[in-house]
Design a protein around this motif. Structure first.
Motif, short mmCIF file in Angstrom:
data_model
loop_
_atom_site.label_atom_id
_atom_site.label_comp_id
_atom_site.label_asym_id
_atom_site.label_seq_id
_atom_site.Cartn_x
_atom_site.Cartn_y
_atom_site.Cartn_z
N MET A 33 0.86 -1.18 0.00
CA MET A 33 0.00 0.00 0.00
C MET A 33 0.89 1.23 0.00
O MET A 33 1.89 1.27 0.74
CB MET A 33 -0.90 0.02 1.23
N GLY A 34 0.51 2.22 -0.79
CA GLY A 34 1.35 3.41 -0.87
C GLY A 34 0.53 4.67 -0.81
O GLY A 34 -0.67 4.68 -1.09
N TRP A 35 1.21 5.74 -0.39
CA TRP A 35 0.65 7.08 -0.43
C TRP A 35 1.53 7.93 -1.34
O TRP A 35 2.77 7.89 -1.24
CB TRP A 35 0.61 7.70 0.96
N PHE A 36 0.88 8.69 -2.19
CA PHE A 36 1.54 9.61 -3.10
C PHE A 36 0.87 10.97 -2.97
O PHE A 36 -0.23 11.07 -2.42
CB PHE A 36 1.43 9.11 -4.54
N ARG A 37 1.53 11.98 -3.48
CA ARG A 37 0.93 13.31 -3.46
C ARG A 37 1.32 14.07 -4.71
O ARG A 37 2.35 13.78 -5.33
CB ARG A 37 1.35 14.08 -2.20
N GLN A 38 0.48 15.02 -5.04
CA GLN A 38 0.76 15.87 -6.18
C GLN A 38 0.38 17.30 -5.84
O GLN A 38 -0.78 17.60 -5.57
CB GLN A 38 -0.01 15.40 -7.43
N ARG A 44 3.54 13.97 -9.64
CA ARG A 44 3.18 13.12 -8.52
C ARG A 44 4.45 12.62 -7.82
O ARG A 44 5.44 12.28 -8.46
CB ARG A 44 2.36 11.93 -9.01
N GLU A 45 4.38 12.58 -6.51
CA GLU A 45 5.55 12.24 -5.70
C GLU A 45 5.20 11.14 -4.70
O GLU A 45 4.14 11.17 -4.07
CB GLU A 45 5.98 13.50 -4.95
N PHE A 46 6.10 10.20 -4.56
CA PHE A 46 5.95 9.15 -3.55
C PHE A 46 6.08 9.77 -2.17
O PHE A 46 6.92 10.64 -1.94
CB PHE A 46 7.03 8.09 -3.77
N TYR A 93 -3.42 14.16 -1.97
CA TYR A 93 -2.82 12.89 -1.55
C TYR A 93 -3.66 11.73 -2.06
O TYR A 93 -4.90 11.74 -1.97
CB TYR A 93 -2.72 12.84 -0.03
N TYR A 94 -2.96 10.73 -2.58
CA TYR A 94 -3.59 9.54 -3.13
C TYR A 94 -3.05 8.29 -2.46
O TYR A 94 -1.87 8.22 -2.14
CB TYR A 94 -3.29 9.43 -4.63
N LEU A 106 9.74 -2.98 -1.41
CA LEU A 106 8.96 -1.76 -1.55
C LEU A 106 9.58 -0.86 -2.60
O LEU A 106 10.79 -0.81 -2.76
CB LEU A 106 8.89 -1.03 -0.22
N THR A 107 8.72 -0.13 -3.29
CA THR A 107 9.18 0.75 -4.35
C THR A 107 8.57 2.12 -4.20
O THR A 107 7.49 2.27 -3.63
CB THR A 107 8.81 0.17 -5.73
N THR A 108 9.26 3.11 -4.71
CA THR A 108 8.73 4.48 -4.73
C THR A 108 8.06 4.80 -6.06
O THR A 108 7.54 5.90 -6.23
CB THR A 108 9.86 5.49 -4.50
N SER A 109 8.06 3.86 -6.98
CA SER A 109 7.54 4.11 -8.33
C SER A 109 6.03 3.93 -8.39
O SER A 109 5.50 2.83 -8.22
CB SER A 109 8.19 3.16 -9.33
N GLY A 110 5.35 5.01 -8.67
CA GLY A 110 3.90 4.94 -8.80
C GLY A 110 3.45 4.08 -9.96
O GLY A 110 2.34 3.55 -9.95
N ALA A 111 4.30 3.92 -10.95
CA ALA A 111 3.95 3.12 -12.12
C ALA A 111 3.71 1.66 -11.77
O ALA A 111 3.06 0.93 -12.52
CB ALA A 111 5.04 3.23 -13.17
N LEU A 112 4.24 1.23 -10.64
CA LEU A 112 4.11 -0.18 -10.24
C LEU A 112 2.87 -0.42 -9.37
O LEU A 112 2.60 -1.56 -9.02
CB LEU A 112 5.37 -0.64 -9.51
#
Length: 126
Positions: A33-38, A44-46, A93-94, A106-112
């Motif tokens: 599960m991840g949180w990102f923000r723009q 968009r940022e991890f 925030y998403y 774990l990854t910081t890449s939203g594409a994944l």
């Protein structure tokens, strides 16, 4: 699976907010599960991520020490507790889910991340 995000709002610098992201179905143990923000005008940022099974965590440097990602298995919910908020934390925030059948780190890449919730606005006033 659908993700329902809540908890955004307007807060003064130094304040706190807790964001919640609830899945409509149980989260599988190999998911992340991840949180990102723009922020306006920015990409968009991890922000943070968590392994559902072991609750291992990963944070972007700018929020370390101020932010905690956690989960409640019984509620299918992941949280983002943000303290000592700064104006630069202002963003939409998403939350997102990543299937991880191969149990990669774990990854910081939203594409994944394959599934995204709607955003919630966080505004920090100075």
């Amino acid at each position: 699976v659908q993700l329902q995000v809540s908890g955004g709002g307007l807060v003064q610098a130094g304040g706190s907010l807790r964001l919640s992201c609830t899945a409509s179905e149980p989260i599988l143990s190999n998911y992340h599960m991840g949180w990102f923000r723009q922020a306006p005008g920015k990409e968009r940022e991890f922000v943070a991520a968590l392994t559902w099974r072991e609750a291992r965590t990963l944070y972007i440097d700018s929020v370390k020490g101020r932010t905690t990602i956690s989960r409640d298995n019984a509620k299918n919910t992941v949280y983002l507790q943000m303290n000592s908020l700064k104006p630069e934390d202002t963003a939409v925030y998403y939350c997102a889910v990543r299937q991880n059948p191969n149990r990669t780190p774990l990854t910081t890449s939203g594409a994944l991340f394959h599934l995204w919730g709607q955003g919630t606005q966080v505004t920090v006033s100075s």
